[in-house]
Design a protein around this motif. Structure first.
Motif, short mmCIF file in Angstrom:
data_model
loop_
_atom_site.label_atom_id
_atom_site.label_comp_id
_atom_site.label_asym_id
_atom_site.label_seq_id
_atom_site.Cartn_x
_atom_site.Cartn_y
_atom_site.Cartn_z
N GLU A 98 0.78 -1.00 0.22
CA GLU A 98 0.07 0.40 -0.35
C GLU A 98 1.15 0.92 -0.19
OE1 GLU A 98 -2.14 0.46 2.97
OE2 GLU A 98 -3.01 2.14 2.89
N ARG A 99 0.88 2.09 -0.81
CA ARG A 99 1.09 3.59 -0.89
C ARG A 99 0.71 4.53 0.45
NH1 ARG A 99 3.47 6.14 -4.26
NH2 ARG A 99 2.07 8.63 -4.09
N LYS A 100 1.53 4.01 1.62
CA LYS A 100 1.12 5.24 2.87
C LYS A 100 2.43 5.71 3.47
CE LYS A 100 1.56 0.93 5.36
NZ LYS A 100 1.00 -0.10 6.42
N ILE B 41 1.47 6.30 -16.45
CA ILE B 41 2.54 5.37 -17.07
C ILE B 41 3.16 4.21 -16.09
CG2 ILE B 41 4.08 5.15 -18.93
CD1 ILE B 41 2.90 8.10 -20.34
N GLU B 42 3.15 2.95 -16.32
CA GLU B 42 3.75 2.31 -15.01
C GLU B 42 5.61 2.61 -15.27
OE1 GLU B 42 3.59 -1.51 -13.95
OE2 GLU B 42 2.02 0.14 -13.56
N ALA B 43 5.81 2.79 -16.75
CA ALA B 43 7.33 3.02 -16.32
C ALA B 43 7.99 4.26 -15.59
CB ALA B 43 7.87 3.51 -18.20
N TYR B 44 6.81 5.28 -15.58
CA TYR B 44 7.27 7.02 -15.04
C TYR B 44 7.17 6.40 -13.13
CZ TYR B 44 7.75 8.08 -19.52
OH TYR B 44 7.58 8.59 -20.41
N PRO B 45 7.79 6.83 -12.09
CA PRO B 45 7.39 6.46 -11.24
C PRO B 45 6.27 7.44 -10.56
CG PRO B 45 9.81 7.64 -11.08
CD PRO B 45 8.97 7.14 -13.12
N HIS B 46 5.63 7.42 -9.26
CA HIS B 46 5.02 8.14 -9.12
C HIS B 46 5.94 8.90 -7.59
CE1 HIS B 46 1.89 5.30 -9.04
NE2 HIS B 46 2.12 4.69 -8.40
N ILE B 47 5.85 10.50 -8.26
CA ILE B 47 6.74 10.94 -6.83
C ILE B 47 5.80 12.02 -5.79
CG2 ILE B 47 9.04 11.10 -8.68
CD1 ILE B 47 7.67 13.61 -9.10
N GLY B 48 4.14 11.84 -6.04
CA GLY B 48 3.72 12.39 -4.72
C GLY B 48 4.04 11.59 -2.72
N GLY B 49 4.82 13.18 -2.47
CA GLY B 49 4.78 12.02 -1.22
C GLY B 49 6.57 11.76 -1.39
N GLN B 50 7.15 11.17 -2.15
CA GLN B 50 8.33 10.96 -1.93
C GLN B 50 8.78 11.86 -0.61
OE1 GLN B 50 10.10 8.27 -1.73
NE2 GLN B 50 9.85 7.97 -3.67
N HIS B 51 10.14 11.06 -0.27
CA HIS B 51 11.39 12.00 0.25
C HIS B 51 11.24 12.70 0.07
CE1 HIS B 51 11.40 9.52 4.12
NE2 HIS B 51 11.99 9.01 3.79
N GLU B 52 12.28 14.52 0.47
CA GLU B 52 12.34 15.29 -0.65
C GLU B 52 13.78 14.98 -0.41
OE1 GLU B 52 11.11 19.11 1.68
OE2 GLU B 52 12.17 20.31 0.69
N ALA B 53 14.54 15.02 0.53
CA ALA B 53 16.50 15.18 -0.17
C ALA B 53 16.24 13.63 -1.12
CB ALA B 53 16.54 14.35 1.45
N TYR B 93 7.56 20.56 -2.78
CA TYR B 93 6.40 20.85 -3.96
C TYR B 93 6.16 18.95 -4.20
CZ TYR B 93 2.47 20.80 -6.78
OH TYR B 93 0.96 20.15 -7.18
N PHE B 94 6.34 18.37 -4.81
CA PHE B 94 6.42 17.26 -4.45
C PHE B 94 6.28 15.63 -3.06
CE2 PHE B 94 4.88 16.60 -8.92
CZ PHE B 94 5.40 17.37 -9.52
N ALA B 95 7.10 16.27 -2.86
CA ALA B 95 7.19 15.95 -1.28
C ALA B 95 6.15 15.89 -0.56
CB ALA B 95 8.67 16.36 -0.10
N SER B 96 5.31 16.80 -0.47
CA SER B 96 4.45 18.08 0.64
C SER B 96 3.02 17.66 -0.22
CB SER B 96 4.37 19.28 0.35
OG SER B 96 3.38 19.57 -1.23
N LEU B 97 2.96 16.27 -1.09
CA LEU B 97 1.83 15.95 -2.08
C LEU B 97 1.22 14.57 -0.69
CD1 LEU B 97 2.17 16.83 -5.90
CD2 LEU B 97 1.06 17.74 -3.82
N GLU B 98 0.37 14.12 -0.47
CA GLU B 98 -0.37 13.21 -0.25
C GLU B 98 0.32 12.20 -1.00
OE1 GLU B 98 -4.65 12.92 0.44
OE2 GLU B 98 -4.13 10.91 1.37
N ARG B 99 0.42 10.41 0.14
CA ARG B 99 1.19 9.17 -0.94
C ARG B 99 -0.38 8.81 -1.18
NH1 ARG B 99 5.66 7.05 -1.24
NH2 ARG B 99 4.70 5.01 -0.29
N LYS B 100 -0.74 9.17 -2.00
CA LYS B 100 -2.17 7.77 -2.43
C LYS B 100 -2.00 7.16 -3.30
CE LYS B 100 -4.17 12.22 -4.02
NZ LYS B 100 -5.51 12.54 -4.38
#
Lengths: 100, 100
Positions: A98-100, B41-53, B93-100
């Motif tokens: 799960e993405r959490k 698109i499957e080949a591109y990563p989700h980046i919302g809520g990813q670690h800023e550093a 910005y992208f780190a601030s987004l919810e991981r959903k």
């Protein structure tokens, strides 16, 4: 206009991932990426719920030393001995979380 | 025992990211990574809520052509003209987004 390039891996090039097998192999990964794929350390990415195809790309790039900089040296070591099947299984497992 | 290496960027080397400024600059990124940082698109990563550093590391690696393979060529082009501040703002910005 920015051309949206969809480059999914040709199915023939990519082994089918087995989530349970991936879970068995994930021991070394969770040290940095966390049990649920949420990395505790800011410099390491969350990988839980990440796209499976992207995880395959990333692992292959580390294995083939195509990724350097940042933590790449650690990941090159981790990916060096992974087989095509290992990569597929690990990608399937972490993508299933799960993405959490 | 596997030595857990914590390599956070020294604060002096990293500009402070501004979330609102990052949102303004995120137009080109959302084409592939999605409005909420969830890539369609499957080949591109989700980046919302990813670690800023981690996002800062990754953008710098693309900018310095230290990442190749997979979609790296696209990202090298995207990151080539980003300033240190742009990278910090986009990562914030992208780190601030919810991981959903």
């Amino acid at each position: 206009m920015f051309a949206l390039v969809s480059m999914t891996l040709p199915a023939t090039l990519q082994a089918d991932g087995d989530i349970e097998a991936g879970k068995e192999k994930a021991g070394p990964c969770v040290v940095c990426h966390g049990k649920d794929g949420r990395a505790a350390i800011e410099a390491y990415p969350h990988i839980g719920g990440q796209h499976e195809a992207y995880l395959v790309y990333a692992l292959k790039a580390y294995k083939e030393n195509l990724r350097r900089g940042g933590q790449a040296a650690i990941m090159q070591g981790m990916a060096a001995n992974l087989s095509e099947q290992d990569i597929a299984d690990l990608a399937a497992y972490f993508a299933s979380l799960e993405r959490k």
